[in-house]
Design an enzyme around this catalytic site. Structure first.
Site, short mmCIF file in Angstrom:
data_model
loop_
_atom_site.label_atom_id
_atom_site.label_comp_id
_atom_site.label_asym_id
_atom_site.label_seq_id
_atom_site.Cartn_x
_atom_site.Cartn_y
_atom_site.Cartn_z
N ARG A 87 0.86 -1.17 0.00
CA ARG A 87 0.00 0.00 0.00
C ARG A 87 0.91 1.24 0.00
O ARG A 87 2.02 1.20 0.54
CB ARG A 87 -0.89 0.03 1.24
CG ARG A 87 -1.85 -1.15 1.38
CD ARG A 87 -2.66 -1.02 2.65
NE ARG A 87 -3.61 -2.11 2.83
CZ ARG A 87 -3.38 -3.21 3.56
NH1 ARG A 87 -2.21 -3.33 4.19
NH2 ARG A 87 -4.28 -4.16 3.67
N LYS A 94 -2.25 -1.97 8.06
CA LYS A 94 -3.41 -1.39 8.75
C LYS A 94 -3.47 -1.88 10.19
O LYS A 94 -3.20 -3.04 10.47
CB LYS A 94 -4.69 -1.77 8.02
CG LYS A 94 -4.86 -1.07 6.67
CD LYS A 94 -6.19 -1.42 6.04
CE LYS A 94 -6.41 -0.66 4.73
NZ LYS A 94 -7.71 -1.01 4.12
N HIS A 148 -2.06 2.41 -5.96
CA HIS A 148 -2.79 1.18 -5.67
C HIS A 148 -2.92 0.29 -6.90
O HIS A 148 -3.10 -0.92 -6.78
CB HIS A 148 -4.18 1.51 -5.11
CG HIS A 148 -4.60 0.60 -4.00
ND1 HIS A 148 -3.94 0.54 -2.79
CD2 HIS A 148 -5.60 -0.31 -3.92
CE1 HIS A 148 -4.53 -0.36 -2.01
NE2 HIS A 148 -5.54 -0.89 -2.68
N ARG A 160 -0.34 -2.28 -6.72
CA ARG A 160 -0.69 -3.34 -5.77
C ARG A 160 -1.68 -4.32 -6.40
O ARG A 160 -1.52 -5.54 -6.28
CB ARG A 160 -1.29 -2.70 -4.52
CG ARG A 160 -1.78 -3.67 -3.45
CD ARG A 160 -2.16 -2.85 -2.21
NE ARG A 160 -2.99 -3.58 -1.27
CZ ARG A 160 -2.52 -4.36 -0.30
NH1 ARG A 160 -1.22 -4.55 -0.18
NH2 ARG A 160 -3.35 -4.97 0.54
N HIS A 171 -4.32 -9.02 3.78
CA HIS A 171 -5.77 -9.06 3.87
C HIS A 171 -6.21 -9.91 5.06
O HIS A 171 -5.71 -11.02 5.25
CB HIS A 171 -6.37 -9.66 2.59
CG HIS A 171 -6.30 -8.76 1.41
ND1 HIS A 171 -6.41 -9.21 0.11
CD2 HIS A 171 -6.12 -7.41 1.31
CE1 HIS A 171 -6.31 -8.20 -0.72
NE2 HIS A 171 -6.13 -7.10 -0.01
N TYR A 228 -9.03 -11.19 -7.06
CA TYR A 228 -7.96 -11.28 -8.07
C TYR A 228 -7.99 -12.57 -8.87
O TYR A 228 -7.10 -12.82 -9.69
CB TYR A 228 -6.60 -11.11 -7.39
CG TYR A 228 -6.43 -9.77 -6.74
CD1 TYR A 228 -6.27 -8.62 -7.52
CD2 TYR A 228 -6.46 -9.62 -5.37
CE1 TYR A 228 -6.14 -7.37 -6.93
CE2 TYR A 228 -6.33 -8.37 -4.77
CZ TYR A 228 -6.17 -7.26 -5.56
OH TYR A 228 -6.05 -6.02 -4.98
#
Length: 297
Positions: free
Chosen positions: A147, A171, A243, A246, A269, A278
């Protein structure tokens, strides 16, 4: 219970109990601020808001033509706020408990082809110190699937290039290890050993990897502009951002046969469902499957 004291307590809860990042905390507090604005128009306080009031609030917010995704994120913030009030302020009835989020259609993310990735990176002017830095940035974005916020706060002390890994703060301050390829290592070393050593560094910023001319860490906006300028330079008409690199990293891995769980770990994730986006397959491959295997083709 007044709004301002509740928001202060809520902020401390998000920071110390939930361990959320500053951007996430700001988003939650903005959600509560919207609810406060609505409540004050109707002379409501936090403790006497009903489920019907919250439904009216969502209808009120919807008048501003916000997307279903934004509505769902807003509702998640309000639910988190009332859960906090149950835990910390002994709220007996949670008015947000029975509210349902709007249905969200998940879009397939835009990705770049390998040719487009190469063209963007090759467009960098390597005759300047900034060019060598930007080369290392793009190689890391694409080579590690970072990110942009993770890249901005990447630390030198978290680079383990001898064993080809980097440690990333994602995150919620969650850390993860990501393998780094030889191409990214090569240009990262050139930047660190031949470029960065000759520029001024602001006190306290020595451990940050990527710096601007004044010796401060690069901002997300700066990296966005770097990529936008390169896209314009090669005439790339697709919408492109940090992004996008990514998304391309993950998509190219999955299309190449990488294990979905491994990709999930590298992207950071929490849910495998997020990574499954994806697994989309391009139309040419689908057409070749039909042509090869369907009896009517």
């Amino acid at each position: 219970m007044d709004w301002n004291s509740l928001k202060r307590d809520f902020k401390r809860h998000l920071l110390f109990e939930r361990g959320l990042a500053e951007n996430s905390i700001s988003a939650y507090l903005n959600d509560v601020q919207k609810l406060q604005s609505f409540a004050e128009l109707r002379l409501l306080n936090p403790s006497n808001i009903s489920t019907k009031d919250l439904q009216d609030f969502l209808l009120w917010v919807n008048e501003f033509s916000i997307s279903s995704y934004t509505q769902a994120r807003l509702l998640s913030g309000i639910k988190t706020f009332y859960h906090f009030m149950q835990l910390e302020h002994n709220l007996e009835n949670n008015p947000a408990e029975l509210l349902e989020s709007p249905r969200i259609t998940r879009k397939i993310p835009a990705v770049l082809s390998i040719v487009e990735i190469d063209a963007l990176i090759e467009a960098i002017d390597l005759s300047t110190p900034e060019g060598m830095r930007n080369k290392a940035i793009l190689e890391l974005l694409y080579g590690c699937g970072l990110r942009v916020s993770e890249l901005c706060i990447l630390k030198r002390s978290n680079l383990f290039l001898d064993v080809e890994f980097i440690k990333v703060e994602g995150k919620g301050n969650k850390e993860r290890l990501i393998p780094i390829g030889q191409q990214a290592i090569h240009f990262l070393k050139i930047y660190l050993e031949e470029v960065r050593v000759h520029q001024p560094i602001k006190p306290g910023k020595e451990d940050f990897v990527f710096l601007n001319r004044r010796g401060n860490p690069l901002s997300r906006v700066m990296i966005f502009l770097i990529i936008k300028d390169l896209a314009a330079k090669i005439g790339l008409e697709k919408e492109v951002s940090p992004h996008t690199f990514r998304h391309s990293f993950a998509s190219h891995l999955v299309e190449g046969g990488a294990d979905l769980r491994a990709v999930q770990d590298m992207l950071g994730h929490e849910s495998i469902t997020t990574t499954e986006i994806y697994t989309h397959i391009d139309k040419e491959y689908l057409q070749s499957v039909i042509t090869q295997f369907h009896p009517r083709s």
